[in-house]
Design a protein around this motif. Structure first.
Motif, short mmCIF file in Angstrom:
data_model
loop_
_atom_site.label_atom_id
_atom_site.label_comp_id
_atom_site.label_asym_id
_atom_site.label_seq_id
_atom_site.Cartn_x
_atom_site.Cartn_y
_atom_site.Cartn_z
N UNK A 122 0.82 -1.21 0.00
CA UNK A 122 0.00 0.00 0.00
C UNK A 122 0.86 1.26 0.00
N UNK A 123 2.18 1.11 0.00
CA UNK A 123 3.05 2.30 -0.02
C UNK A 123 3.13 2.98 -1.38
N UNK A 124 3.07 2.25 -2.52
CA UNK A 124 3.17 2.95 -3.81
C UNK A 124 1.89 3.73 -4.14
N UNK A 125 2.08 4.90 -4.69
CA UNK A 125 0.95 5.65 -5.26
C UNK A 125 0.81 5.24 -6.73
N UNK A 126 -0.32 5.52 -7.30
CA UNK A 126 -0.61 5.03 -8.65
C UNK A 126 -0.71 6.19 -9.62
N UNK A 127 0.08 6.21 -10.72
CA UNK A 127 0.04 7.33 -11.66
C UNK A 127 -1.28 7.44 -12.40
N UNK A 128 -1.91 6.30 -12.69
CA UNK A 128 -3.19 6.34 -13.41
C UNK A 128 -4.27 6.94 -12.51
N UNK A 129 -4.26 6.55 -11.24
CA UNK A 129 -5.24 7.12 -10.30
C UNK A 129 -5.02 8.61 -10.13
N UNK A 277 -4.23 0.17 -21.41
CA UNK A 277 -4.18 0.73 -20.06
C UNK A 277 -5.57 0.77 -19.43
N UNK A 278 -6.55 1.24 -20.17
CA UNK A 278 -7.92 1.32 -19.65
C UNK A 278 -8.46 -0.07 -19.33
N UNK A 279 -8.18 -1.04 -20.21
CA UNK A 279 -8.71 -2.39 -20.03
C UNK A 279 -8.08 -3.08 -18.83
N UNK A 280 -6.74 -3.02 -18.72
CA UNK A 280 -6.06 -3.73 -17.63
C UNK A 280 -6.42 -3.13 -16.29
N UNK A 365 -2.72 13.74 -2.26
CA UNK A 365 -2.60 13.26 -3.64
C UNK A 365 -1.92 11.90 -3.73
N UNK A 366 -1.51 11.34 -2.60
CA UNK A 366 -0.91 10.01 -2.62
C UNK A 366 -1.96 8.93 -2.75
N UNK A 367 -2.60 8.87 -3.91
CA UNK A 367 -3.72 7.95 -4.14
C UNK A 367 -3.19 6.57 -4.53
N UNK A 368 -3.73 5.54 -3.91
CA UNK A 368 -3.37 4.17 -4.29
C UNK A 368 -4.29 3.69 -5.40
N UNK A 369 -3.79 2.73 -6.20
CA UNK A 369 -4.60 2.30 -7.33
C UNK A 369 -4.26 0.91 -7.81
N UNK A 370 -4.15 0.79 -9.13
CA UNK A 370 -4.06 -0.53 -9.77
C UNK A 370 -2.80 -1.29 -9.39
N UNK A 371 -1.68 -0.59 -9.20
CA UNK A 371 -0.43 -1.28 -8.87
C UNK A 371 -0.56 -1.98 -7.52
N UNK A 372 -1.14 -1.29 -6.54
CA UNK A 372 -1.37 -1.91 -5.23
C UNK A 372 -2.28 -3.13 -5.37
N UNK A 373 -3.33 -2.98 -6.15
CA UNK A 373 -4.28 -4.07 -6.31
C UNK A 373 -3.65 -5.26 -7.02
N UNK A 374 -2.91 -4.98 -8.09
CA UNK A 374 -2.26 -6.07 -8.83
C UNK A 374 -1.25 -6.80 -7.96
N UNK A 375 -0.51 -6.04 -7.16
CA UNK A 375 0.49 -6.67 -6.31
C UNK A 375 -0.12 -7.53 -5.23
N UNK A 376 -1.15 -7.04 -4.55
CA UNK A 376 -1.70 -7.78 -3.41
C UNK A 376 -2.42 -9.04 -3.88
N UNK A 377 -2.97 -9.03 -5.09
CA UNK A 377 -3.64 -10.23 -5.60
C UNK A 377 -2.66 -11.33 -5.98
N UNK A 378 -1.35 -11.03 -5.98
CA UNK A 378 -0.35 -12.06 -6.28
C UNK A 378 0.15 -12.76 -5.03
#
Length: 546
Positions: A122-129, A277-280, A365-378
Motif C-alpha cells: 500500500x506504499x506505492x501511489x498510482x500514476x493512473x489514479x 491501459x484502460x482495459x487492464x 494526492x498520494x492515491x493508491x490504485x491498480x499497482x497496489x491491487x495487482x500486487x496484493x492479488x499475487x
C-alpha cells in the motif's frame, strides 16, 4: 467455455463503467463503479475466478509499469529529482517500517512479515489514479510532475519490498545484510536488462524496417511484447522484472525521440496503448469486485481470530490503516520540504516554513490504485508446507479498502485544499513552446524551398506548377513566423486566441469533408475502399489539430 464467458463479462463491465461514471448524479471514482460491477458479475455467475498469482502478476504489471515509464515527463523528473527520490524511496521504506509495526500491533493475528507485506504493497501511489484525479481536480503542473515521478519510482521500490516481505513469510527467515546485497543485484540487473531489451528490440526493428519496410501492425505488436520480454528475461536472471519493465519504458521514451517510427504507427500505437491501459486497470478492479464477497467472508474469519466478533472491525481496521498511511506521508512530506528549503536558502537568511496547504496537497494526492491491487492479488495461496498463507484475504481486503478510501478522500478534500493555492509553474513554458513552433516553421520553409528547387530542376516545364504549390504550402508557415515576431504578452494572447479560432474552423471543415465522403459512399458514388482511405487521411489531420 465458462472462463471465456467470465472474461467477456468483465470486459463488458469495464466498458459499462466508463459510461456509468458519467451518468451518476454525484462524482464517483471510476474504480468504485468497476468494483460494484464486479460484485454484480459474482452474483450472476455464482462463484469467483481462481487466480494463479504468478500469471496475474505477469499479465498485468509489466505493460502498466512500461507505459508509466514511457510517458512520464522527463524534464520534470530530472528537475525535481531530489523531491521525487525522497518520496519514492525514503517514504516507501519509512512507510513499510512504521506502518508494518503499527499494523502488527493493531492486528496481532497478522504475523509481522505479513504486516510488512501489507505496508509495502500500500506504499506505492498510482500514476493512473493520480492522472484520473487530475482530470477533475486542477492540480498544478509542477506538483503533478512530482507526483507522477514519485508514482513511477515507488511502484518499483514498493513492489520490491513486497517481494522481500513475502519471501520472509514463505521461508520464515530474513537477513538484512543478505536482503541488501540481493536488492543491489536485482535493482542493477533489472534496470540493465530493461534498458538493454528496449535498445536491442528497437535496433533490430529499425534494421528490419530498412530491409523490408515497416508494417504498423507488426511494430505495435512488438512494442506490446517488449515489457513482457524485459520482465521474463530479468526474472530468469533472478533480477527484478518490475524494475526491468520500468527501465524498458523509460528507455522507450528516449528511443521515441529518434522519430523513426511512421506517423500512422505512432497514432495507432497511442490508441492501442490507451485501450490496453484502460482495459487492464478496469479488469483488475472488476476482478476485485468479483472476488470481494469471498474475500469479505474469509477476512471476517481472520478478524474473529483476533477476538473480535463484529464484522465492523474490518471497517475500523481499514480506516485506521488509511489514517496511519496518511499521517506517515504527512510527516515525511513536511520534514522533506523543511530539508529542501533549508538546503536552498542563502547563508544568513531565516529558514522558511513550508505552507501547510502544500504539505496537505502532496499528502492527499498520494492515491493508491491498480499497482497496489495487482500486487496484493499475487499473494501466494499456500505456504511451502501446504498451509494457507496467513491472513491472505484480510490483507487483500485491507489493501482494497485503502485504495477506495484514498480515492474518496482525495476526491473530496483535494479540491478544497488546492483552491487558490499557487505553486512555481513550469519556467517560461509558453515562451518555450512559441520558440519551438517558430524554429519548426523556419525548418519547414527551408525544406519546402529545397524540395521545390529539386523538383523544378528535374522537370523545368513544370516549374511554375511547383512554385505555386510551394507558395500555398508555405503560406501557413510564413503566417506562423510573422505572428511569432509580434512582441508583447497581450499580442501573444490574441495570436493564441486566433490559433484556437483557426483550429475550430479547420475541425469544422474536416467534419464537413468527412460527412460528404460518407454521403457519397452511402449513395454508392464511390467505393468503400476510397471512402476508407480519404476518411483515414481526414482522421489523421483531425488528430493533429486536436
Amino acid at each position: 467455455m465458462y472462463s471465456i464467458e467470465v472474461v467477456l463479462a468483465m470486459l463488458l463491465a469495464v466498458v459499462a463503467s466508463g459510461y456509468l461514471v458519467r451518468v451518476v448524479p454525484f462524482s464517483l471514482p471510476l474504480p468504485m463503479v468497476q468494483i460494484a460491477l464486479g460484485a454484480v458479475i459474482a452474483g450472476v455467475f455464482g462463484h469467483g475466478v481462481r487466480l494463479d498469482p504468478e500469471i496475474f502478476f505477469l499479465l498485468f504489471l509489466p505493460p502498466l509499469l512500461f507505459l508509466d515509464g514511457w510517458r512520464i515527463p522527463k524534464v520534470g523528473l530530472f528537475r525535481d529529482k531530489a523531491s521525487i527520490l525522497e518520496l519514492a524511496f525514503g517514504l516507501v521504506v519509512f512507510t513499510v517500517i512504521g506502518a508494518g509495526f503499527l499494523i502488527h500491533w493493531m492486528i496481532p493475528a497478522m504475523p509481522l512479515p505479513v504486516a510488512f507485506a501489507l505496508a509495502a504493497i500500500v506504499s506505492p501511489t498510482d500514476p493512473v489514479a493520480v492522472s484520473s484525479l487530475a482530470k477533475r481536480v486542477p492540480i498544478p503542473k509542477r506538483l503533478m510532475h512530482i507526483l507522477e515521478g514519485e508514482s513511477l519510482l515507488n511502484d518499483a521500490s514498493g513492489l520490491v519490498c513486497f517481494r522481500f516481505a513475502v519471501a520472509a513469510v514463505m521461508t520464515g527467515t530474513f537477513s538484512l545484510a543478505s536482503a541488501s546485497l540481493t536488492f543491489l543485484w536485482v535493482a542493477a540487473a533489472g534496470l540493465a536488462v530493461g534498458a538493454g531489451v528496449t535498445w536491442g528490440v528497437s535496433l533490430t526493428q529499425r534494421w528490419l524496417s530498412r530491409l523490408l519496410g515497416e508494417e504498423a501492425g507488426s511494430s505495435i505488436l512488438i512494442n506490446l511484447l517488449t515489457p513482457f520480454g524485459a520482465y521474463l528475461i530479468a526474472e530468469h536472471l533472478e533480477a527484478s522484472g518490475i524494475l526491468a519493465a520500468v527501465a524498458a519504458g523509460v528507455t522507450m521514451s528516449y528511443v521515441e525521440l529518434s522519430g523513426r517510427a511512421l506517423a500512422t504507427t505512432r497514432v495507432q500505437r497511442a490508441a492501442v496503448w490507451d485501450t490496453v491501459q484502460f482495459s487492464l486497470n478496469g479488469i483488475m478492479f472488476v476482478l476485485l469486485g468479483e472476488q470481494l464477497p469471498g474475500i469479505l467472508e474469509r477476512a471476517a474469519i481472520s478478524v474473529q481470530e483476533t477476538g473480535h466478533r463484529s464484522g465492523w472491525w474490518l471497517l475500523a481496521y481499514a480506516l485506521a490503516i488509511s489514517a496511519i498511511l496518511a499521517l506517515l506521508r504527512f510527516v515525511w512530506v513536511w520534514v522533506s520540504l523543511r530539508l529542501s528549503l533549508f538546503r536552498a536558502r542563502d547563508p544568513g537568511e531565516p529558514l522558511q516554513r513550508p505552507h501547510w496547504r502544500i504539505v496537505a496537497a502532496v499528502s492527499l494526492a498520494g492515491v493508491r490504485g491498480a499497482i497496489t491491487l495487482a500486487g496484493v492479488l499475487t499473494l501466494p495461496l499456500l505456504l511451502p508446507d501446504g498451509r494457507e498463507f496467513p491472513a491472505r484475504d484480510l490483507v487483500i481486503f485491507l489493501a482494497a479498502s485503502v485504495i477506495l478510501i484514498s480515492l474518496v478522500v482525495a476526491s473530496v478534500a483535494l479540491p478544497r485544499v488546492l483552491r487558490g493555492l499557487e505553486l512555481p509553474d513550469e519556467p517560461a513554458e509558453q515562451r518555450k513552446e512559441d520558440r519551438v513552433r517558430r524554429e519548426a516553421a523556419a525548418a519547414a520553409v527551408a525544406a519546402i524551398e529545397r524540395t521545390r528547387h529539386a523538383l523544378s530542376a528535374a522537370s523545368a516545364a513544370d516549374a511554375d506548377l511547383y512554385a505555386n504549390a510551394a507558395v500555398r504550402v508555405m503560406a501557413n508557415y510564413q503566417h506562423r513566423l510573422e505572428d511569432s515576431a509580434v512582441p508583447g504578452d497581450v499580442d501573444a494572447e490574441r495570436l493564441r486566441a486566433a490559433d484556437r479560432a483557426e483550429v475550430a474552423l479547420r475541425l469544422a471543415a474536416l467534419q464537413a469533408e468527412r460527412e460528404a465522403i460518407f454521403r457519397l459512399a452511402r449513395e454508392a458514388e464511390i467505393s468503400d475502399e476510397i471512402s476508407r482511405k480519404l476518411v483515414r487521411q481526414i482522421d489523421l489531420m483531425e488528430e493533429r489539430y486536436r
